[in-house]
Design an enzyme around this catalytic site. Structure first.
Site, PDB file in Angstrom:
ATOM      1  N   ALA B  13       0.878  -1.176   0.000  1.00 20.83           N
ATOM      2  CA  ALA B  13       0.000   0.000   0.000  1.00 20.83           C
ATOM      3  C   ALA B  13       0.905   1.212   0.000  1.00 20.83           C
ATOM      4  CB  ALA B  13      -0.866  -0.013   1.235  1.00 20.83           C
ATOM      5  N   THR B  14       0.810   2.026  -0.961  1.00 26.03           N
ATOM      6  CA  THR B  14       1.989   2.773  -1.336  1.00 26.03           C
ATOM      7  C   THR B  14       1.621   4.086  -1.984  1.00 26.03           C
ATOM      8  OG1 THR B  14       4.068   2.339  -2.442  1.00 26.03           O
ATOM      9  CG2 THR B  14       2.125   1.959  -3.702  1.00 26.03           C
TER      10      THR B  14
END
Lengths: 231, 212
Positions: B13-14
């Site tokens: 998750a970035t």
């Protein structure tokens, strides 16, 4: 039908009712974008104007800026029913308090009244409030009371479903020491960007500048909103 | 009493971003890999090589994204030997898209493909959910929500290479400061006619904003 000003809460008492059209069975959501900015001498608050029921826009010119006293406003994302009830209660308490004191109430007082109510009934309420206004003691102030009942004073605050998209813009473009016109411009830009990206926000941009002299309201219509190069 | 630890899938998750400029592209990403609340890798480079002048930025499930990148890397190598020259960016993006679309129910990763080729110059492609679309710039990952407003406001057509690099670094920095699932260092890759240049910007060298 309970009106709801943020991410959907599915509590449908009536399901598959043929007497009402499908969109009317949806929870009313005014997924909002609201923001408030302090400047030296007052605050600027802004909100979009869209109220939705599922995919239908129930009101495209809503006024989401609620006065709770002459120089104090609040913006109310979250369940509209909840926040309306809380705001009404606080308006009453604040009016009473101001008569007792015989002078205009402090913004911090208003914010703390919201906090007390939001904290006490935190399990039942879904309400996150931004309180902004001007008083003689501390000038322009913005207080955020998120869900759960915390209170924090911030120079600039955004709220509602559209706010996620403008955190980056807010962080990079806010500078302390802006003038009233710069703040109004900053708010208009931020609201425009959020309205472009968030399906639950849109319509016109409503702004209000609160200073010692009173409240100055402004509406920026759809075609007058700033345009960004690739949008 | 047995204490059972629940296994959480590793997510990247970035925040990822890719921007075109005249003559190339700039890709940027953060470096955090999380499994639930734990950060399992704080220095992961999410900019993966697909070919000499084509990179992709990974987001979503770490395993899925890496596997897709490896598969496409292999397919592109074979393809470039067959045609006898460097592959087009559009080909790489199409290969990614084909996998993303065919296995869209099983996979949960989004790759942004960007690179330079002789025919089209710098190009950025999004392959979210199996679509294929070329865009002047693209952001992705959980942190991207917070910077949509910023990129919409700040992106200008015709930015220079240095402007693009600064734009990418600013965007990643803003996203990392607001998104709990993004953080660490910022990785940058600049691709132009001459090749790809990788750069890493440490946490304390990132730009700061008014509340820091």
């Amino acid at each position: 039908m309970a009106a709801c000003m943020s991410a959907n809460r599915s509590e449908n008492a009536f399901s598959a009712n043929d007497l009402v059209p499908e969109w009317a069975q949806e929870e009313v959501s005014t997924g909002t974008t609201i923001m408030a900015v302090e400047f030296d001498g007052g605050v600027v608050i802004g909100a979009d104007s869209r109220t939705t029921t599922g995919a239908y826009i129930a009101n495209r010119v809503t006024d989401k800026l609620t006065p709770i006293h002459d120089h104090i406003f609040c913006c109310r994302p979250g369940s509209a029913a909840d926040t309306q009830a809380v705001a009404d209660a606080v308006t009453y308490q604040l009016g009473f308090h101001s008569i007792e004191l015989d002078e205009p109430p402090l913004v911090q007082t208003a914010a703390n009244l919201f906090k007390q109510m939001c904290y006490r009934y935190r399990e039942e309420l879904m309400a996150g409030i931004i309180v902004a206004g001007w008083d003689k003691r501390k000038g322009g102030q913005v207080y955020t009371v998120p869900m759960g009942g915390m209170i924090v004073r911030q120079p600039v605050s955004v709220g509602g479903s559209g706010s996620s998209y403008i955190y980056g813009f807010m962080d990079s473009n806010y500078k302390p020491g802006m003038t009233k016109e710069e703040c109004l411009h900053f708010c208009t830009q931020a609201l425009t960007l959020a309205m472009e990206r968030d399906g639950s926000s849109g319509g016109v941009a409503r702004l209000a500048a609160i200073t010692e002299d009173g409240v100055e309201r402004r509406v920026v219509l759809g075609n007058q909103l700033p345009k960004f190069s690739n949008v | 009493i047995k204490y059972k630890k629940k296994k959480k899938e590793w997510q990247t998750a970035t925040t990822i971003i890719a921007v075109e400029f005249n003559g190339g592209v700039v890709l940027g990403s953060d470096s955090r890999v999380s499994a639930g609340e734990t950060v399992v890798n704080r220095v992961m480079n999410k900019l993966s090589l697909l070919h000499d002048k084509i990179y992709c930025a990974l987001s979503g499930s770490a395993a899925d994204a890496q596997t897709i990148a490896e598969m496409v890397n292999y397919q592109l190598d074979v393809h470039s030997i067959e045609i006898g020259e460097d592959p087009q960016v559009r080909s790489a993006a199409t290969l990614v898209k084909n996998i993303s679309y065919k296995y869209k129910e099983e996979l949960s990763a989004h790759l942004i493909v960007a690179g330079w080729d002789r025919r089209g110059g710098g190009q950025v492609f999004v392959t979210l959910n199996g679509l294929l679309s070329r865009q002047p710039f693209a952001v992705g990952g959980s942190g991207s929500s917070y910077v949509y407003g910023f990129v919409d406001a700040e992106y200008q057509k015709g930015m220079s290479k240095e402007d693009c690099q600064q734009f990418v670094v600013n965007t990643i920095s803003l996203a990392m400061s607001r998104d709990g699932s993004s953080g660490g260092v910022a990785y940058l890759v600049t691709i132009d006619e001459k090749g790809a240049e990788e750069k890493c910007i440490l946490g304390n060298e990132l730009p700061t904003f008014y509340d820091q």
